[in-house]
Design a protein around this motif. Structure first.
Motif, short mmCIF file in Angstrom:
data_model
loop_
_atom_site.label_atom_id
_atom_site.label_comp_id
_atom_site.label_asym_id
_atom_site.label_seq_id
_atom_site.Cartn_x
_atom_site.Cartn_y
_atom_site.Cartn_z
N VAL A 30 0.86 -1.18 0.00
CA VAL A 30 0.00 0.00 0.00
C VAL A 30 0.89 1.23 0.00
CG1 VAL A 30 -1.77 1.26 1.29
CG2 VAL A 30 -1.84 -1.24 1.20
N SER A 31 0.59 2.19 -0.88
CA SER A 31 1.49 3.33 -1.09
C SER A 31 1.12 4.56 -0.26
CB SER A 31 1.53 3.69 -2.57
OG SER A 31 0.23 4.06 -3.00
N PHE A 32 0.33 4.39 0.80
CA PHE A 32 -0.03 5.51 1.66
C PHE A 32 -0.05 5.02 3.11
CE2 PHE A 32 -3.83 3.59 -0.12
CZ PHE A 32 -4.60 3.30 1.00
N ASP A 33 0.03 5.97 4.04
CA ASP A 33 0.02 5.61 5.45
C ASP A 33 -1.35 5.09 5.87
OD1 ASP A 33 2.65 6.39 5.76
OD2 ASP A 33 2.12 8.41 6.45
N LEU A 34 -1.35 4.01 6.65
CA LEU A 34 -2.59 3.46 7.19
C LEU A 34 -2.79 4.04 8.58
CD1 LEU A 34 -2.18 -0.28 6.14
CD2 LEU A 34 -3.41 1.54 4.95
N VAL A 35 -3.88 4.79 8.76
CA VAL A 35 -4.16 5.47 10.02
C VAL A 35 -5.40 4.82 10.63
CG1 VAL A 35 -4.73 7.67 11.11
CG2 VAL A 35 -3.15 7.61 9.17
N GLU A 36 -5.23 4.26 11.84
CA GLU A 36 -6.33 3.57 12.51
C GLU A 36 -7.58 4.45 12.55
OE1 GLU A 36 -7.31 1.49 16.81
OE2 GLU A 36 -5.23 1.93 16.29
N GLY A 37 -8.73 3.86 12.18
CA GLY A 37 -10.00 4.58 12.19
C GLY A 37 -10.38 5.17 10.84
N GLU A 38 -9.41 5.32 9.93
CA GLU A 38 -9.73 5.86 8.61
C GLU A 38 -10.24 4.74 7.69
OE1 GLU A 38 -6.59 8.19 6.91
OE2 GLU A 38 -6.76 9.73 8.45
N HIS A 39 -10.80 5.13 6.55
CA HIS A 39 -11.37 4.21 5.57
C HIS A 39 -10.77 4.49 4.20
CE1 HIS A 39 -15.01 3.01 7.99
NE2 HIS A 39 -14.59 4.05 8.66
N PHE A 40 -10.78 3.50 3.34
CA PHE A 40 -10.52 3.68 1.92
C PHE A 40 -11.29 2.60 1.17
CE2 PHE A 40 -7.12 0.87 3.30
CZ PHE A 40 -7.00 -0.06 2.29
N GLU A 41 -11.44 2.76 -0.12
CA GLU A 41 -12.19 1.80 -0.92
C GLU A 41 -11.27 1.05 -1.87
OE1 GLU A 41 -15.57 3.46 -2.92
OE2 GLU A 41 -16.70 3.59 -1.05
N ILE A 42 -11.62 -0.23 -2.09
CA ILE A 42 -10.98 -1.03 -3.13
C ILE A 42 -12.09 -1.56 -4.02
CG2 ILE A 42 -8.96 -1.66 -1.72
CD1 ILE A 42 -10.22 -4.43 -1.33
N THR A 43 -11.73 -1.93 -5.22
CA THR A 43 -12.69 -2.53 -6.14
C THR A 43 -12.33 -3.99 -6.32
OG1 THR A 43 -12.91 -0.42 -7.31
CG2 THR A 43 -13.67 -2.40 -8.46
N VAL A 44 -13.31 -4.86 -6.07
CA VAL A 44 -13.14 -6.30 -6.25
C VAL A 44 -14.01 -6.70 -7.44
CG1 VAL A 44 -13.43 -8.57 -5.18
CG2 VAL A 44 -12.75 -6.61 -3.78
N PHE A 45 -13.42 -7.37 -8.42
CA PHE A 45 -14.16 -7.84 -9.58
C PHE A 45 -14.60 -9.28 -9.34
CE2 PHE A 45 -11.56 -4.41 -11.14
CZ PHE A 45 -12.46 -3.69 -11.90
N ILE A 46 -15.89 -9.51 -9.44
CA ILE A 46 -16.45 -10.84 -9.20
C ILE A 46 -17.07 -11.34 -10.50
CG2 ILE A 46 -18.15 -12.15 -7.87
CD1 ILE A 46 -17.85 -10.03 -5.66
N GLU A 47 -16.52 -12.45 -10.99
CA GLU A 47 -17.04 -13.03 -12.23
C GLU A 47 -18.25 -13.87 -11.91
OE1 GLU A 47 -16.07 -12.48 -15.27
OE2 GLU A 47 -14.36 -11.24 -14.74
N PRO A 48 -19.30 -13.82 -12.65
CA PRO A 48 -19.52 -13.04 -13.86
C PRO A 48 -20.27 -11.74 -13.59
CG PRO A 48 -21.25 -14.64 -13.67
CD PRO A 48 -20.35 -14.81 -12.46
N PHE A 49 -20.30 -11.26 -12.34
CA PHE A 49 -21.17 -10.16 -11.95
C PHE A 49 -20.57 -8.77 -12.13
CE2 PHE A 49 -22.21 -13.89 -9.39
CZ PHE A 49 -23.47 -14.16 -9.90
#
Length: 73
Positions: A30-49
């Motif tokens: 991960v290319s940024f600092d992880l700060v407890e209590g903060e959030h970020f989003e990731i995208t997960v691709f689920i086949e076939p949806f």
């Protein structure tokens, strides 16, 4: 960068959680600092949806349980 993972079969109508002690995703490089209590989003691709946006909450490194604030199982 996209990383392809082995398939996990989830039968229709069954609740499936990615969580500690079960199936989970580990993010390395991960290319940024992880700060407890903060959030970020990731995208997960689920086949076939298609794409699923996942909100990631940063917890303490030694956390054994998580808060249910803002979500329900």
């Amino acid at each position: 960068a996209a990383v392809e993972l082995p398939a996990i079969e989830v039968p229709a109508g069954v609740e499936f959680a990615l969580e500690q002690g079960g199936v989970y995703l580990e993010l390395d490089g991960v290319s940024f600092d992880l700060v407890e209590g903060e959030h970020f989003e990731i995208t997960v691709f689920i086949e076939p949806f298609g794409a699923l946006e996942v909100d990631v909450e940063i917890e303490a490194a030694d956390a054994t349980q998580h808060s249910h604030a803002g979500h329900a199982h």
